[in-house]
Motif scaffolding. Structure first.
Motif, PDB file in Angstrom:
ATOM      1  N   TRP A   1       5.240 -10.041   4.034  1.00 12.10           N
ATOM      2  CA  TRP A   1       4.324  -9.662   2.957  1.00 12.10           C
ATOM      3  C   TRP A   1       2.877  -9.809   3.418  1.00 12.10           C
ATOM      4  O   TRP A   1       2.070  -8.898   3.267  1.00 12.10           O
ATOM      5  N   ILE A   2       2.558 -10.965   3.974  1.00 13.04           N
ATOM      6  CA  ILE A   2       1.188 -11.242   4.424  1.00 13.04           C
ATOM      7  C   ILE A   2       0.765 -10.224   5.484  1.00 13.04           C
ATOM      8  O   ILE A   2      -0.365  -9.728   5.457  1.00 13.04           O
ATOM      9  N   SER A   3       1.664  -9.903   6.406  1.00 11.85           N
ATOM     10  CA  SER A   3       1.308  -9.016   7.518  1.00 11.85           C
ATOM     11  C   SER A   3       0.910  -7.612   7.059  1.00 11.85           C
ATOM     12  O   SER A   3       0.235  -6.894   7.789  1.00 11.85           O
ATOM     13  N   GLN A   4       1.322  -7.227   5.844  1.00 19.02           N
ATOM     14  CA  GLN A   4       1.048  -5.878   5.367  1.00 19.02           C
ATOM     15  C   GLN A   4       0.128  -5.839   4.150  1.00 19.02           C
ATOM     16  O   GLN A   4      -0.185  -4.757   3.655  1.00 19.02           O
TER      17      GLN A   4
ATOM     18  N   ARG B   1      -3.231 -11.713   8.608  1.00 20.80           N
ATOM     19  CA  ARG B   1      -2.278 -10.629   8.895  1.00 20.80           C
ATOM     20  C   ARG B   1      -1.856 -10.657  10.362  1.00 20.80           C
ATOM     21  O   ARG B   1      -0.679 -10.503  10.679  1.00 20.80           O
ATOM     22  N   ARG B   2      -2.821 -10.890  11.249  1.00 22.76           N
ATOM     23  CA  ARG B   2      -2.495 -10.989  12.689  1.00 22.76           C
ATOM     24  C   ARG B   2      -1.575 -12.168  12.960  1.00 22.76           C
ATOM     25  O   ARG B   2      -0.619 -12.052  13.731  1.00 22.76           O
ATOM     26  N   ALA B   3      -1.865 -13.307  12.355  1.00 23.70           N
ATOM     27  CA  ALA B   3      -1.036 -14.505  12.563  1.00 23.70           C
ATOM     28  C   ALA B   3       0.385 -14.272  12.059  1.00 23.70           C
ATOM     29  O   ALA B   3       1.356 -14.661  12.721  1.00 23.70           O
ATOM     30  N   ALA B   4       0.512 -13.633  10.914  1.00 24.30           N
ATOM     31  CA  ALA B   4       1.845 -13.347  10.373  1.00 24.30           C
ATOM     32  C   ALA B   4       2.598 -12.386  11.286  1.00 24.30           C
ATOM     33  O   ALA B   4       3.783 -12.584  11.569  1.00 24.30           O
TER      34      ALA B   4
ATOM     35  N   ALA C   1      14.287 -18.147   5.904  1.00 22.32           N
ATOM     36  CA  ALA C   1      14.371 -16.739   5.499  1.00 22.32           C
ATOM     37  C   ALA C   1      13.257 -16.413   4.505  1.00 22.32           C
ATOM     38  O   ALA C   1      12.625 -15.350   4.600  1.00 22.32           O
ATOM     39  N   ASP C   2      12.995 -17.321   3.572  1.00 21.42           N
ATOM     40  CA  ASP C   2      11.886 -17.124   2.627  1.00 21.42           C
ATOM     41  C   ASP C   2      10.551 -17.072   3.363  1.00 21.42           C
ATOM     42  O   ASP C   2       9.670 -16.280   3.020  1.00 21.42           O
ATOM     43  N   GLN C   3      10.405 -17.921   4.396  1.00 19.41           N
ATOM     44  CA  GLN C   3       9.166 -17.938   5.170  1.00 19.41           C
ATOM     45  C   GLN C   3       8.972 -16.609   5.889  1.00 19.41           C
ATOM     46  O   GLN C   3       7.870 -16.059   5.912  1.00 19.41           O
ATOM     47  N   VAL C   4      10.019 -16.069   6.471  1.00 23.71           N
ATOM     48  CA  VAL C   4       9.930 -14.774   7.160  1.00 23.71           C
ATOM     49  C   VAL C   4       9.526 -13.675   6.174  1.00 23.71           C
ATOM     50  O   VAL C   4       8.677 -12.842   6.483  1.00 23.71           O
ATOM     51  N   LEU C   5      10.119 -13.688   4.979  1.00 22.92           N
ATOM     52  CA  LEU C   5       9.731 -12.704   3.970  1.00 22.92           C
ATOM     53  C   LEU C   5       8.260 -12.839   3.596  1.00 22.92           C
ATOM     54  O   LEU C   5       7.561 -11.830   3.419  1.00 22.92           O
ATOM     55  N   ALA C   6       7.783 -14.064   3.488  1.00 26.07           N
ATOM     56  CA  ALA C   6       6.363 -14.289   3.176  1.00 26.07           C
ATOM     57  C   ALA C   6       5.481 -13.750   4.301  1.00 26.07           C
ATOM     58  O   ALA C   6       4.451 -13.115   4.042  1.00 26.07           O
ATOM     59  N   TRP C   7       5.853 -13.994   5.554  1.00 26.15           N
ATOM     60  CA  TRP C   7       5.062 -13.466   6.671  1.00 26.15           C
ATOM     61  C   TRP C   7       5.059 -11.950   6.662  1.00 26.15           C
ATOM     62  O   TRP C   7       4.058 -11.324   6.980  1.00 26.15           O
TER      63      TRP C   7
END
Length: 74
Positions: free
Chosen positions: A48-51, A60-63, A40-46
Motif C-alpha cells: 500500500w505504502i509503495s503505491q 515509498r522507496r523504502a517500502a 503477511a499484514d506487514q507486506v500488505l502495508a508495504w
C-alpha cells in the motif's frame, strides 16, 4: 549468541506481543503462525505504502526496497 534479523523479516508488535513471541509459554507452532499472519499484514502495508501518492517518496522507496528484498512486489 543472538542474531538480529534483517528488518524485512520483522513485524511491529507491542511489548506484550513481543514478550509472548520471545518468552511466552505458547507452542512454537502457535508463535510461528502468529508471526506469519503479522508478517503477511506487514507486506500488505508495504505494498500500500509503495503505491500511495500521499506517502513521501522516501517512504515509498523504502517500502519498495523491502518488497524487493522479500521478492514480494505486486
Amino acid at each position: 549468541k543472538a542474531r538480529k534479523a534483517d528488518d524485512v523479516f520483522t513485524v511491529a508488535a507491542c511489548s506484550a506481543c513481543h514478550s509472548w513471541l520471545d518468552q511466552g509459554p505458547a507452542p512454537k507452532a502457535d508463535k510461528e503462525a502468529a508471526f506469519m499472519r503479522a508478517h503477511a499484514d506487514q507486506v500488505l502495508a508495504w505494498r500500500w505504502i509503495s503505491q500511495d501518492p500521499a506517502e513521501s517518496e522516501a517512504d515509498r522507496r523504502a517500502a519498495r526496497a523491502a518488497l524487493e528484498r522479500l521478492e514480494a512486489l505486486p
